[in-house]
Motif scaffolding. Structure first.
Motif, short mmCIF file in Angstrom:
data_model
loop_
_atom_site.label_atom_id
_atom_site.label_comp_id
_atom_site.label_asym_id
_atom_site.label_seq_id
_atom_site.Cartn_x
_atom_site.Cartn_y
_atom_site.Cartn_z
N GLY A 187 -36.45 98.53 -29.44
CA GLY A 187 -35.87 98.25 -28.14
C GLY A 187 -36.86 98.33 -27.00
N VAL A 188 -38.14 98.44 -27.31
CA VAL A 188 -39.16 98.43 -26.26
C VAL A 188 -39.18 97.05 -25.62
CG1 VAL A 188 -41.62 98.62 -25.76
CG2 VAL A 188 -40.54 100.24 -27.32
N GLY A 189 -38.88 96.98 -24.34
CA GLY A 189 -38.66 95.71 -23.67
C GLY A 189 -39.84 94.77 -23.67
N PHE A 190 -39.57 93.50 -23.93
CA PHE A 190 -40.55 92.42 -23.89
C PHE A 190 -41.73 92.66 -24.83
CE2 PHE A 190 -38.25 92.45 -19.88
CZ PHE A 190 -37.87 91.12 -19.75
N ALA A 191 -41.50 93.39 -25.93
CA ALA A 191 -42.56 93.70 -26.88
C ALA A 191 -42.77 92.58 -27.89
CB ALA A 191 -42.27 95.01 -27.60
N PHE A 192 -41.67 92.01 -28.39
CA PHE A 192 -41.77 91.02 -29.47
C PHE A 192 -41.73 89.60 -28.91
CE2 PHE A 192 -40.05 94.83 -31.47
CZ PHE A 192 -40.91 94.96 -32.54
N PRO A 193 -42.80 88.83 -29.14
CA PRO A 193 -42.87 87.48 -28.56
C PRO A 193 -42.01 86.45 -29.27
CG PRO A 193 -44.83 87.90 -29.88
CD PRO A 193 -44.04 89.18 -29.87
N ASN A 194 -41.71 86.68 -30.55
CA ASN A 194 -40.97 85.68 -31.31
C ASN A 194 -40.39 86.31 -32.58
OD1 ASN A 194 -43.15 85.68 -33.30
ND2 ASN A 194 -44.28 84.41 -31.85
N ILE A 217 -31.42 85.22 -13.12
CA ILE A 217 -32.54 86.15 -13.09
C ILE A 217 -33.80 85.33 -13.39
CG2 ILE A 217 -33.52 88.24 -14.08
CD1 ILE A 217 -30.85 88.61 -12.52
N ILE A 218 -34.66 85.21 -12.38
CA ILE A 218 -35.87 84.40 -12.50
C ILE A 218 -37.13 85.26 -12.54
CG2 ILE A 218 -37.28 82.60 -11.41
CD1 ILE A 218 -34.63 81.52 -10.20
N ALA A 219 -37.12 86.34 -11.78
CA ALA A 219 -38.28 87.24 -11.68
C ALA A 219 -37.78 88.69 -11.67
CB ALA A 219 -39.07 86.94 -10.41
N PRO A 220 -38.68 89.65 -11.89
CA PRO A 220 -38.25 91.06 -11.89
C PRO A 220 -37.52 91.46 -10.61
CG PRO A 220 -40.48 90.88 -12.74
CD PRO A 220 -40.10 89.51 -12.25
N GLU A 221 -37.91 90.85 -9.50
CA GLU A 221 -37.28 91.19 -8.22
C GLU A 221 -35.78 90.90 -8.21
OE1 GLU A 221 -41.42 91.01 -8.05
OE2 GLU A 221 -40.08 89.33 -8.53
N ASP A 222 -35.35 89.97 -9.02
CA ASP A 222 -33.93 89.62 -9.06
C ASP A 222 -33.07 90.71 -9.68
OD1 ASP A 222 -34.20 87.00 -7.92
OD2 ASP A 222 -35.01 86.30 -9.84
N LEU A 223 -33.71 91.67 -10.32
CA LEU A 223 -32.96 92.77 -10.94
C LEU A 223 -32.82 93.98 -10.01
CD1 LEU A 223 -34.42 92.62 -14.57
CD2 LEU A 223 -32.07 92.10 -13.88
N PHE A 234 -34.22 99.02 -17.94
CA PHE A 234 -33.71 98.35 -16.75
C PHE A 234 -33.84 99.21 -15.50
CE2 PHE A 234 -32.04 95.47 -19.90
CZ PHE A 234 -32.16 94.25 -19.25
N LYS A 235 -33.86 100.51 -15.65
CA LYS A 235 -34.17 101.36 -14.49
C LYS A 235 -35.58 101.08 -13.98
CE LYS A 235 -31.13 105.37 -14.98
NZ LYS A 235 -31.06 106.85 -15.26
N HIS A 236 -36.53 100.94 -14.91
CA HIS A 236 -37.91 100.65 -14.53
C HIS A 236 -38.05 99.28 -13.90
CE1 HIS A 236 -40.55 103.98 -15.95
NE2 HIS A 236 -39.48 104.27 -16.70
N LEU A 237 -37.12 98.38 -14.15
CA LEU A 237 -37.14 97.06 -13.52
C LEU A 237 -36.34 97.04 -12.23
CD1 LEU A 237 -36.78 94.80 -16.70
CD2 LEU A 237 -38.80 95.02 -15.22
N GLY A 238 -35.82 98.21 -11.82
CA GLY A 238 -35.13 98.32 -10.54
C GLY A 238 -33.64 98.06 -10.57
N ALA A 239 -33.07 97.83 -11.76
CA ALA A 239 -31.64 97.56 -11.88
C ALA A 239 -30.83 98.85 -11.82
CB ALA A 239 -31.35 96.81 -13.17
N PRO A 267 -44.45 88.35 -15.97
CA PRO A 267 -44.27 89.25 -14.82
C PRO A 267 -43.38 90.46 -15.15
CG PRO A 267 -44.02 86.97 -14.14
CD PRO A 267 -44.08 86.96 -15.64
N PHE A 268 -42.43 90.29 -16.03
CA PHE A 268 -41.56 91.40 -16.43
C PHE A 268 -42.37 92.45 -17.19
CE2 PHE A 268 -38.65 87.93 -15.71
CZ PHE A 268 -37.52 88.52 -15.15
#
Length: 340
Positions: A114-121, A167-173, A190-195, A306-307
């Protein structure tokens, strides 16, 4: 046939003599269940894992001559995920369709997938799950009381849906109220992304979106479809932020109660079901977007770099590495490259 009283008594005497004169030989009645196991899952009936698990259960019953009878209980009828996991660990539920992110409530390192954005495919994700990283997580599961089949079922990459804007960029969260499963690492991500994460079990997601308790949620496309979340959301952002696999997991004692022959039958059929379901998922993934577009969802595919950079700057990756430990983190980076 005409049986006289003398004939009946004579036969009864012979039978009694046989019982008293030698050891009793008891045969298990054909097709009688020696082991009746409940299999609980939060997934709806239309999910590929449920479909393939039902097929596997039928084959297991047939091949075991009815000795192992597994009944599926879908759509959280036995309780939400957290409750079913507790039941399975305690032995009140023999089999549970488990995601490792839920197991993280008991063993934090199990959340490594569940580590975010770790697996590319998918290619990288399956190499890790079928390899050392997945094996490590399955060993953690056994330590807390659940024996996982070693072939996992696909549950897909998770995407974010929203009602007001894509949601287009991290700022949108920033300040975005997002429903999440009761999984610590998801919440931290998601806390680290500001949500503003709101942990809610899956059975309550639709109403939470409908009433505005949350602004959006994240799930694989199949669940967005089967749960009809497109009725209460307008946008779907293909972030692929987390990939999830599901394991058929037995209560340790329930697994050990099965004779080796029944274990082999169960393991072989659930493994075959998992591999078939993976193929199902790839076919289905190609059609789900069209179905959801027809249901009213608008799709976009944001750049994920960017995320990942935002998570690195916020300290998410270093903090997660420290929490999970160097051993499991090194296993992860063997597959995905440096993160922290």
């Amino acid at each position: 046939m005409n049986l006289t009283r003398r004939t009946v008594l004579s036969r009864a005497s012979i039978a009694a003599a046989g019982v008293l004169g030698g050891p009793a030989i008891m045969h298990w009645p054909a097709h009688a269940a020696e082991f009746s196991y409940k299999y609980g899952t939060a997934l709806p009936d239309g999910h590929p894992m449920v479909i393939r698990s039902r097929e596997a259960a039928a084959k297991i019953k047939e091949e075991s001559d009815g000795k192992l009878d597994i009944t599926l209980y879908t759509a959280s009828v036995l309780g939400q995920d957290t409750a079913m996991m507790s039941q399975a660990i305690a032995g009140a539920l023999e089999i549970y369709g488990m995601s490792l992110d839920i197991l993280a409530q008991k063993s934090p390192s199990a959340a490594i997938f569940g580590v975010g954005f770790a697996f590319p495919n998918y290619e990288v994700a399956w190499k890790a799950m079928d390899g050392d990283l997945g094996g490590y997580c399955r060993s953690l599961s056994e330590k807390v009381g659940l024996y996982c089949m070693d072939k996992a079922f696909d549950h897909g990459f998770r995407e974010i849906t929203s009602k007001a804007k894509p949601i287009i960029a991290p700022e949108d969260l920033k300040g975005f109220k997002i429903r999440l499963p009761v999984a610590p690492l998801f919440i931290a991500l998601f806390k680290h992304l500001g949500a503003s994460p709101t942990p809610i079990n899956f059975g309550e997601v639709y109403s939470a979106l409908q009433t505005g308790l949350v602004d959006g949620q994240e799930n694989p496309l199949i669940l967005i479809d089967t749960a009809k979340l497109y009725e209460v959301q307008k946008f779907c952002s293909m972030t692929n932020h987390i990939w999830v696999a599901l394991h058929v997991s037995f209560n340790n004692a329930a697994w050990k109660r099965l004779p080796s022959g029944l274990q082999e039958i169960a393991h072989r059929n659930f493994s075959a079901a998992a591999m078939a379901e993976r193929a199902d998922w790839q076919v289905m993934d190609k059609t789900e977007m069209d179905k959801l577009k027809a249901g009213g969802l608008t799709f976009n595919s944001p750049d994920t770099k960017p995320f990942r950079e935002a998570l690195r700057k916020s300290g998410f990756y270093p903090d997660t590495k420290k929490e999970m430990g160097d051993e499991v983190w090194a296993l992860l980076e063997n597959y995905v490259g440096p993160l922290a």
